[in-house]
Design a protein around this motif. Sequence first.
Motif, PDB file in Angstrom:
ATOM      1  N   PHE A  50      76.171 -32.396  -7.786  1.00  0.00           N
ATOM      2  CA  PHE A  50      75.091 -32.648  -7.112  1.00  0.00           C
ATOM      3  C   PHE A  50      73.710 -32.116  -7.694  1.00  0.00           C
ATOM      4  N   ASP A  51      72.581 -32.638  -7.332  1.00  0.00           N
ATOM      5  CA  ASP A  51      71.198 -32.173  -7.766  1.00  0.00           C
ATOM      6  C   ASP A  51      70.314 -32.145  -6.292  1.00  0.00           C
ATOM      7  N   ARG A  52      69.568 -31.067  -6.559  1.00  0.00           N
ATOM      8  CA  ARG A  52      68.570 -30.619  -5.468  1.00  0.00           C
ATOM      9  C   ARG A  52      68.978 -30.746  -4.298  1.00  0.00           C
ATOM     10  N   ILE A  53      69.926 -30.230  -3.664  1.00  0.00           N
ATOM     11  CA  ILE A  53      70.281 -30.345  -2.231  1.00  0.00           C
ATOM     12  C   ILE A  53      70.040 -28.873  -1.529  1.00  0.00           C
ATOM     13  N   THR A  54      69.501 -29.259  -0.127  1.00  0.00           N
ATOM     14  CA  THR A  54      69.202 -28.036   0.538  1.00  0.00           C
ATOM     15  C   THR A  54      70.510 -27.877   1.567  1.00  0.00           C
ATOM     16  N   SER A  55      70.694 -26.623   1.957  1.00  0.00           N
ATOM     17  CA  SER A  55      71.555 -26.512   2.945  1.00  0.00           C
ATOM     18  C   SER A  55      71.399 -25.021   3.595  1.00  0.00           C
ATOM     19  N   TRP A  56      71.250 -25.133   5.102  1.00  0.00           N
ATOM     20  CA  TRP A  56      71.151 -23.951   5.753  1.00  0.00           C
ATOM     21  C   TRP A  56      72.167 -24.099   7.045  1.00  0.00           C
ATOM     22  N   PRO A  57      72.590 -22.906   7.610  1.00  0.00           N
ATOM     23  CA  PRO A  57      71.853 -21.709   7.214  1.00  0.00           C
ATOM     24  C   PRO A  57      72.414 -21.066   5.781  1.00  0.00           C
ATOM     25  N   LYS A  58      71.836 -20.054   5.367  1.00  0.00           N
ATOM     26  CA  LYS A  58      72.387 -19.208   4.211  1.00  0.00           C
ATOM     27  C   LYS A  58      73.257 -18.195   4.972  1.00  0.00           C
ATOM     28  N   PRO A  59      74.301 -17.778   4.104  1.00  0.00           N
ATOM     29  CA  PRO A  59      75.103 -16.576   4.704  1.00  0.00           C
ATOM     30  C   PRO A  59      74.318 -15.325   5.115  1.00  0.00           C
ATOM     31  N   MET A  78      91.044 -25.406  -1.471  1.00  0.00           N
ATOM     32  CA  MET A  78      89.788 -25.947  -1.696  1.00  0.00           C
ATOM     33  C   MET A  78      89.805 -27.317  -2.444  1.00  0.00           C
ATOM     34  N   THR A  79      90.916 -27.700  -3.036  1.00  0.00           N
ATOM     35  CA  THR A  79      91.190 -28.946  -3.483  1.00  0.00           C
ATOM     36  C   THR A  79      91.168 -30.127  -2.455  1.00  0.00           C
ATOM     37  N   GLU A  80      91.121 -29.671  -1.180  1.00  0.00           N
ATOM     38  CA  GLU A  80      91.367 -30.775  -0.211  1.00  0.00           C
ATOM     39  C   GLU A  80      89.747 -30.679   0.730  1.00  0.00           C
ATOM     40  N   ARG A  81      88.906 -30.049   0.274  1.00  0.00           N
ATOM     41  CA  ARG A  81      87.757 -29.810   1.030  1.00  0.00           C
ATOM     42  C   ARG A  81      86.156 -30.111   0.072  1.00  0.00           C
ATOM     43  N   ASP A  82      85.674 -30.939   0.823  1.00  0.00           N
ATOM     44  CA  ASP A  82      84.183 -31.121   0.269  1.00  0.00           C
ATOM     45  C   ASP A  82      83.433 -29.540   0.158  1.00  0.00           C
ATOM     46  N   PRO A  83      82.951 -29.238  -1.073  1.00  0.00           N
ATOM     47  CA  PRO A  83      82.162 -28.025  -1.114  1.00  0.00           C
ATOM     48  C   PRO A  83      80.841 -27.870  -0.385  1.00  0.00           C
ATOM     49  N   ILE A  84      80.266 -28.922  -0.349  1.00  0.00           N
ATOM     50  CA  ILE A  84      78.744 -28.996   0.505  1.00  0.00           C
ATOM     51  C   ILE A  84      79.122 -28.673   1.969  1.00  0.00           C
ATOM     52  N   ILE A  85      79.785 -29.479   2.768  1.00  0.00           N
ATOM     53  CA  ILE A  85      80.192 -29.129   3.932  1.00  0.00           C
ATOM     54  C   ILE A  85      80.787 -27.984   4.166  1.00  0.00           C
ATOM     55  N   THR A  86      81.712 -27.477   3.255  1.00  0.00           N
ATOM     56  CA  THR A  86      82.427 -26.247   3.518  1.00  0.00           C
ATOM     57  C   THR A  86      81.443 -25.182   3.121  1.00  0.00           C
ATOM     58  N   ALA A  87      80.523 -25.227   2.301  1.00  0.00           N
ATOM     59  CA  ALA A  87      79.582 -24.273   2.126  1.00  0.00           C
ATOM     60  C   ALA A  87      78.591 -23.842   3.600  1.00  0.00           C
ATOM     61  N   LYS A  88      78.357 -25.147   4.085  1.00  0.00           N
ATOM     62  CA  LYS A  88      77.744 -24.946   5.511  1.00  0.00           C
ATOM     63  C   LYS A  88      78.570 -24.056   6.543  1.00  0.00           C
ATOM     64  N   GLU A  89      79.997 -24.619   6.580  1.00  0.00           N
ATOM     65  CA  GLU A  89      80.540 -24.147   7.516  1.00  0.00           C
ATOM     66  C   GLU A  89      80.936 -22.625   7.462  1.00  0.00           C
ATOM     67  N   VAL A  90      81.125 -22.186   6.290  1.00  0.00           N
ATOM     68  CA  VAL A  90      81.304 -20.958   6.054  1.00  0.00           C
ATOM     69  C   VAL A  90      79.926 -20.179   6.264  1.00  0.00           C
ATOM     70  N   ALA A  91      78.745 -20.565   5.665  1.00  0.00           N
ATOM     71  CA  ALA A  91      77.516 -19.925   5.936  1.00  0.00           C
ATOM     72  C   ALA A  91      77.493 -19.661   7.620  1.00  0.00           C
ATOM     73  N   SER A  92      77.763 -20.889   8.317  1.00  0.00           N
ATOM     74  CA  SER A  92      77.404 -20.639   9.715  1.00  0.00           C
ATOM     75  C   SER A  92      78.529 -19.699  10.510  1.00  0.00           C
ATOM     76  N   VAL A  93      79.716 -19.751   9.999  1.00  0.00           N
ATOM     77  CA  VAL A  93      80.505 -18.640  10.750  1.00  0.00           C
ATOM     78  C   VAL A  93      80.072 -17.279  10.380  1.00  0.00           C
ATOM     79  N   ARG A 141      84.460 -26.140  -7.060  1.00  0.00           N
ATOM     80  CA  ARG A 141      83.978 -26.081  -5.874  1.00  0.00           C
ATOM     81  C   ARG A 141      83.541 -24.677  -5.210  1.00  0.00           C
ATOM     82  N   VAL A 142      84.252 -23.757  -5.465  1.00  0.00           N
ATOM     83  CA  VAL A 142      83.821 -22.178  -5.314  1.00  0.00           C
ATOM     84  C   VAL A 142      82.303 -22.123  -5.960  1.00  0.00           C
ATOM     85  N   GLU A 143      82.307 -22.358  -7.235  1.00  0.00           N
ATOM     86  CA  GLU A 143      81.041 -22.301  -7.938  1.00  0.00           C
ATOM     87  C   GLU A 143      79.821 -22.963  -7.353  1.00  0.00           C
TER      88      GLU A 143
END
Length: 173
Positions: free
Chosen positions: A76-85, A1-16, A54-56
Amino acid sequence: MTERDPIITAKEVASVDVLSGGRMNFGVGPGWINQEIRNHGTDPDHRWKVMRERVEAMQQIWTHDIASYHGDFVGFDRITSWPKPFRKPHPPILVAGNGPNVAKRVIAYGDEWIPMLRPHVLDHITEFKKTVPAPTSPSASLSSAANSTTSTPTRRPASTASCSGSAPRTPRP
């Protein structure tokens, strides 16, 4: 996780997780090649804290329609990200690593442990099992899930973290 952006990774993981119908297990680790970690902008001495934040942060993104997170390394402040898992609140988080603090990390922000294949790993597994509370029995988990009114797989509480290597499955109709 030290080599990944948490916002993009959250979206990728939720999508899968959505595309797989809730079959995503998310393994995280701090990295171990210092040069590689540095090339991604992380000081290797801070890799465990960076991973935790990053996990939190991803957990906030997955569980809130409008998410905010503020730590020493992630903010980060007040972001939205979809899909949700698909799985609620999110897919199981499997924390990699060995050493004296791995059980604390799994309990703090993970669901299961991925032991690293190293000399004496069996000793680490034995110690881990002594440190972490035992998970609820899989048969009890499956029977209670089968009797619930929802068909959505559920996540075990962090206090029942395990080193089984796989999350309990909720029977599909």
